[in-house]
Enzyme design. Structure first.
Site, mmCIF file in Angstrom:
data_model
loop_
_atom_site.group_PDB
_atom_site.id
_atom_site.type_symbol
_atom_site.label_atom_id
_atom_site.label_comp_id
_atom_site.label_asym_id
_atom_site.label_seq_id
_atom_site.Cartn_x
_atom_site.Cartn_y
_atom_site.Cartn_z
ATOM 1 N N MET A 298 -7.390 -0.154 6.484
ATOM 2 C CA MET A 298 -6.849 -0.769 5.274
ATOM 3 C C MET A 298 -6.150 0.284 4.422
ATOM 4 O O MET A 298 -6.532 1.460 4.423
ATOM 5 C CB MET A 298 -7.985 -1.398 4.456
ATOM 6 C CG MET A 298 -8.707 -2.516 5.146
ATOM 7 S SD MET A 298 -9.957 -3.266 4.073
ATOM 8 C CE MET A 298 -10.870 -1.837 3.516
ATOM 9 N N ASP A 299 -5.129 -0.142 3.707
ATOM 10 C CA ASP A 299 -4.426 0.702 2.732
ATOM 11 C C ASP A 299 -3.526 1.763 3.347
ATOM 12 O O ASP A 299 -3.022 2.627 2.629
ATOM 13 C CB ASP A 299 -5.407 1.384 1.764
ATOM 14 C CG ASP A 299 -6.212 0.410 0.933
ATOM 15 O OD1 ASP A 299 -5.768 -0.743 0.784
ATOM 16 O OD2 ASP A 299 -7.287 0.790 0.439
ATOM 17 N N GLY B 101 -0.599 1.190 4.736
ATOM 18 C CA GLY B 101 0.806 0.832 4.595
ATOM 19 C C GLY B 101 1.365 -0.058 5.686
ATOM 20 O O GLY B 101 2.583 -0.125 5.866
ATOM 21 N N LYS B 102 0.518 -0.794 6.396
ATOM 22 C CA LYS B 102 1.002 -1.652 7.489
ATOM 23 C C LYS B 102 1.961 -2.720 6.982
ATOM 24 O O LYS B 102 3.045 -2.912 7.540
ATOM 25 C CB LYS B 102 -0.180 -2.303 8.205
ATOM 26 C CG LYS B 102 -1.110 -1.313 8.902
ATOM 27 C CD LYS B 102 -2.234 -2.015 9.643
ATOM 28 C CE LYS B 102 -3.170 -2.762 8.714
ATOM 29 N NZ LYS B 102 -3.890 -1.875 7.765
ATOM 30 N N GLU C 243 -0.928 -8.827 10.159
ATOM 31 C CA GLU C 243 -2.331 -9.255 10.263
ATOM 32 C C GLU C 243 -2.649 -9.800 11.661
ATOM 33 O O GLU C 243 -3.370 -10.797 11.818
ATOM 34 C CB GLU C 243 -2.654 -10.318 9.197
ATOM 35 C CG GLU C 243 -2.317 -9.921 7.769
ATOM 36 C CD GLU C 243 -3.247 -8.850 7.204
ATOM 37 O OE1 GLU C 243 -4.141 -8.369 7.932
ATOM 38 O OE2 GLU C 243 -3.066 -8.490 6.027
#
Length: 219
Positions: A31-32, A34-35, A104
């Site tokens: 998480m976090d 930058g995807k 996602e």
């Protein structure tokens, strides 16, 4: 930067007179990292070159059919539900699709990952997929595992995410009421101020010890 880079200028089909094979490219990280930001940037770069594509997502943090990033960027998207058929999507889309941006993807089904691979091989559609590798138990999501097996290119994002201790964050921990939990449903969406379930990126040492640090994770 290679010719297959998602950030390079790629002309729409038939414009350059040259042909390259379509690619299935998987970008992953905690998480976090930058995807979603990168997904939106790639869509912008390809669209401005005249390519026709669609942005897909499932269970975005916004709660709607959008791709949103924690730094404030966002764009409309098509929601991928459990019975979604990517082959049917391509057949009914005009003009033809040059690419798909799939955010996602850890929430997609294994069958849907197979469909994405089919689009690359049979329909010459580029697929750029973005998602988490592992769940809160530090186990691979089924869709992620299949992408590792099928993707032409697998790229771990290099934006550094830190654990509370300052070490590189590797694993996505789930907390309930401020306590780390290791059992429960694999998919629980929680990214709102009211939700009792939260997620926090930890280094391996503190994930395994269950140490969340002194401060609560920032939403």
């Amino acid at each position: 930067m290679s010719d297959l880079s998602a950030l390079s200028s790629v002309p729409p089909a038939g414009v350059s007179g040259l042909h390259r094979d379509a690619v299935l490219k998987f970008f992953y990280g905690p998480m976090d990292c930058g995807k979603s930001t990168l997904a939106l940037q790639i869509n912008y770069n390809h669209r401005r070159q005249g390519r026709h594509g669609l942005v897909m997502t499932k269970h975005d943090r916004s709660g709607g059919p959008r791709v949103t990033s924690r730094i404030g960027l966002g764009d409309e998207a098509v929601e991928v539900h459990d019975g979604f058929d990517f082959g049917s999507l391509v057949r009914r889309t005009a003009p033809r699709l040059d690419y798909l941006i799939c955010d996602e993807v850890q929430f997609y089904s294994v069958a849907q990952i197979e469909q994405l691979a089919d689009l690359v091989d049979d329909c010459d559609v580029d697929v750029y997929a973005f998602g988490l590798a592992s769940d809160f138990r530090s186990e691979l999501f089924p869709a992620t595992r299949r992408l590792f097996e099928l993707a032409d290119e697998v790229c771990r994002l290099q934006v550094e995410v830190l654990c509370w201790c300052g070490r590189p964050g590797q694993l996505n921990a789930r907390t309930v009421g401020g306590e780390l939990v290791r059992a429960g449903e694999q998919v629980v969406i929680a990214d709102t101020d009211q939700a009792p379930v939260r997620y926090q990126v930890l280094c391996r040492r503190h994930y395994r010890s269950g140490d969340l640090g002194k401060s609560a994770p920032v939403p």
